[in-house]
Design a protein around this motif. Structure first.
Motif, PDB file in Angstrom:
ATOM      1  N   GLY A 221      27.142  22.734  12.085  1.00 51.85           N
ATOM      2  CA  GLY A 221      28.352  22.066  11.863  1.00 51.85           C
ATOM      3  C   GLY A 221      28.230  21.544  13.594  1.00 51.85           C
ATOM      4  N   LYS A 222      27.950  22.065  14.231  1.00 52.91           N
ATOM      5  CA  LYS A 222      28.102  22.144  15.754  1.00 52.91           C
ATOM      6  C   LYS A 222      26.627  22.204  16.817  1.00 52.91           C
ATOM      7  CE  LYS A 222      32.716  23.566  14.788  1.00 52.91           C
ATOM      8  NZ  LYS A 222      33.481  24.705  14.227  1.00 52.91           N
TER       9      LYS A 222
ATOM     10  N   ILE B  92      35.026  23.616  10.058  1.00 55.93           N
ATOM     11  CA  ILE B  92      33.734  22.632  10.285  1.00 55.93           C
ATOM     12  C   ILE B  92      34.462  21.364   9.738  1.00 55.93           C
ATOM     13  CG2 ILE B  92      31.777  23.276  11.348  1.00 55.93           C
ATOM     14  CD1 ILE B  92      31.516  22.107   7.841  1.00 55.93           C
TER      15      ILE B  92
ATOM     16  N   CYS C 199      30.165  16.031  11.064  1.00 55.98           N
ATOM     17  CA  CYS C 199      29.768  16.913  11.830  1.00 55.98           C
ATOM     18  C   CYS C 199      29.081  15.788  12.302  1.00 55.98           C
ATOM     19  CB  CYS C 199      29.260  18.364  12.180  1.00 55.98           C
ATOM     20  SG  CYS C 199      31.212  19.133  11.259  1.00 55.98           S
TER      21      CYS C 199
ATOM     22  N   ARG D 104      28.929  14.937  16.684  1.00 53.71           N
ATOM     23  CA  ARG D 104      28.478  16.140  17.311  1.00 53.71           C
ATOM     24  C   ARG D 104      28.117  15.983  18.886  1.00 53.71           C
ATOM     25  NH1 ARG D 104      24.289  19.352  13.829  1.00 53.71           N
ATOM     26  NH2 ARG D 104      23.635  17.300  13.634  1.00 53.71           N
TER      27      ARG D 104
ATOM     28  N   GLU E 184      31.605  14.766  20.651  1.00 52.27           N
ATOM     29  CA  GLU E 184      31.742  16.163  20.636  1.00 52.27           C
ATOM     30  C   GLU E 184      32.213  17.030  21.208  1.00 52.27           C
ATOM     31  OE1 GLU E 184      34.373  16.137  16.985  1.00 52.27           O
ATOM     32  OE2 GLU E 184      33.652  18.201  16.419  1.00 52.27           O
TER      33      GLU E 184
ATOM     34  N   ARG F 282      38.465  19.011  17.389  1.00 58.72           N
ATOM     35  CA  ARG F 282      38.238  18.228  17.236  1.00 58.72           C
ATOM     36  C   ARG F 282      39.259  16.484  17.644  1.00 58.72           C
ATOM     37  NH1 ARG F 282      35.299  16.086  12.374  1.00 58.72           N
ATOM     38  NH2 ARG F 282      33.379  17.017  12.803  1.00 58.72           N
TER      39      ARG F 282
END
Ligand code: PLP
Length: 392
Positions: free
Chosen positions: A184-185, A205, A258, A262, A265, A359
């Motif tokens: 997700g990152k 996440i 995400c 992404r 962030e 986040r």
């Protein structure tokens, strides 16, 4: 009481409000069992599960039938290692991993050693990176699986998984990636990266705790796993047990958020991270960054406060929630195996703290936390006998 600033996002993340919202109906009126497809409640639940499966599969460029829902990454890793080993034991009994893996991998490897398997634990360099050439050199005719994490949970080092995947593919050895900290990152494409098995979890996440998944490739090559949980034959027989529909819905929704956030962030967190590191090291030049400056997760900071005890520092940093390592290893007093693998002695390992951003951290929080860290270190240093600090 004022809440401490949460800088322990690699241990677990808070639930994103939009994820919670997506889950709530499945705790309330949408309460069907996803296996009860003979009525509308069950079908509704099954549709929600399959939608989440599609989202997760697309995030990895995988097929939906290659995603198995589990209770978390620990279970996924156990299923992958034990499941593959059992199926492949005629080929050989050799595994390869590396020394800074999470205990979920390392302890499962130890369990396999007790069953007569041989495990090669590759070293890492001073930045925590494993050398793909070392992977290549350690593959033997009887090697069945290579297990290398995508990104480290303590020091944020990103491993060269694409290069290792290509090597494993060329040698016909299965490749497992623990992607707990990267899923997700960082973008992950299991085709391009030649990944055969991948474990991830919801609670890193901004999704719920108690849900994870295992990607197990079904074509070129098809991964066969020996079942670890027998029962009602859920998840194509690979993992029995009534599916936790609200958690699965939350997991899928967390990945969607995400995907949407992404890039922005990561850019924001990288900026906060670098700002924090620079300000602390400028104020206290003896502080050392553990792990690499670049090629590191955007939200990870791990600092060695040379000569100072990390537990004492954390107790004094009352306005910050952080940890001395991974959440699991901070429960015992052993120095972190990850920091030791970088070549740190016990004292340096016991002087290190992980601050992991997330986040919901604001610039104001980052500035406030940075000030508090600088002040706590200054106050402790002032009280230390001069010779004690210099000798360390
Ligand atoms: N692997 C890594 C790298 C982790 O950071 C974690 C979480 O602490 C795990 C595995 C275990 O994940 P779970 O808590 O979902 O079992």
């Amino acid at each position: 009481m004022l809440q401490p600033i949460y800088l322990d996002n690699q241990s677990t993340t808070p639930l994103d409000p939009s994820v919670l919202k997506s889950m709530l109906p499945y705790f309330q009126n949408k309460h069907g069992n996803a296996a009860s497809v003979h009525h509308a409640y069950g079908r509704e639940a099954k549709e929600a599960v399959e939608m989440a499966r599609r989202i997760i599969a697309s995030e990895l460029n995988a097929q939906t039938r290659e995603i198995i829902f589990t209770s978390g990454a620990t279970e996924s890793i156990n299923l992958a290692i034990r499941g593959v080993c059992d199926q492949q034991k005629e080929k050989g009994r050799h595994l390869i991993t590396q020394v800074t893996e999470h205990k979920a991998v390392l302890d499962t490897c130890v369990a396999m050693e007790k069953q007569g398997w041989e495990v090669t634990y590759l070293p890492v360099d001073a930045m925590g990176r494993v050398d793909p050439d070392a992977v290549m050199e350690s593959i033997r005719i009887d090697t069945v699986l290579v297990s290398i994490m995508h990104a480290n949970n303590e020091i944020g080092t990103i491993q060269p998984v694409s290069e290792i995947g290509a090597i494993c593919h060329s040698k016909n050895v299965f490749f497992l990636v623990d992607a707990c900290q990267s899923f997700g990152k960082l973008p992950i494409d299991v085709q391009e990266m030649n990944i055969d098995l991948l474990a991830a979890t919801g609670h890193k996440i901004y999704g719920p705790k108690g849900i994870g998944m295992l990607f197990a490739r079904q074509k070129d090559p098809k991964i066969k796993l020996t079942i670890q949980l027998e029962g009602g034959g859920h998840e194509r027989g690979m993992r029995s047990g009534t599916l936790p529909v609200p958690l699965i819905v939350g997991f899928g929704s967390a990945i969607e958020v995400c995907q949407e956030k992404r890039d922005g962030e990561n850019a924001k967190l990288e900026k906060y991270r670098d700002q924090m590191i620079d300000e602390i090291i400028t104020a206290h030049p003896k502080v050392i960054l553990n792990g690499p400056r670049r090629n590191r997760l955007a939200h990870n900071i791990n600092l060695c406060f040379t000569g100072l005890d990390a537990e004492t520092l954390i107790t004094k940093m009352k306005g910050i929630a952080c940890s001395t390592g991974s959440a699991c290893s901070s429960a015992n007093l052993e120095p972190s195996h990850v920091l030791k693998a970088l070549g740190h002695d016990n004292e340096m390992a016991h002087s290190s703290i992980r601050f992991s951003l997330g986040r919901f951290n604001t610039l104001e929080e980052i500035q406030k936390a940075t000030r508090e860290i600088i002040d706590v270190v200054m106050n402790i240093e002032k009280k230390l006998p001069r010779h004690q600090y210099i000798n360390n």
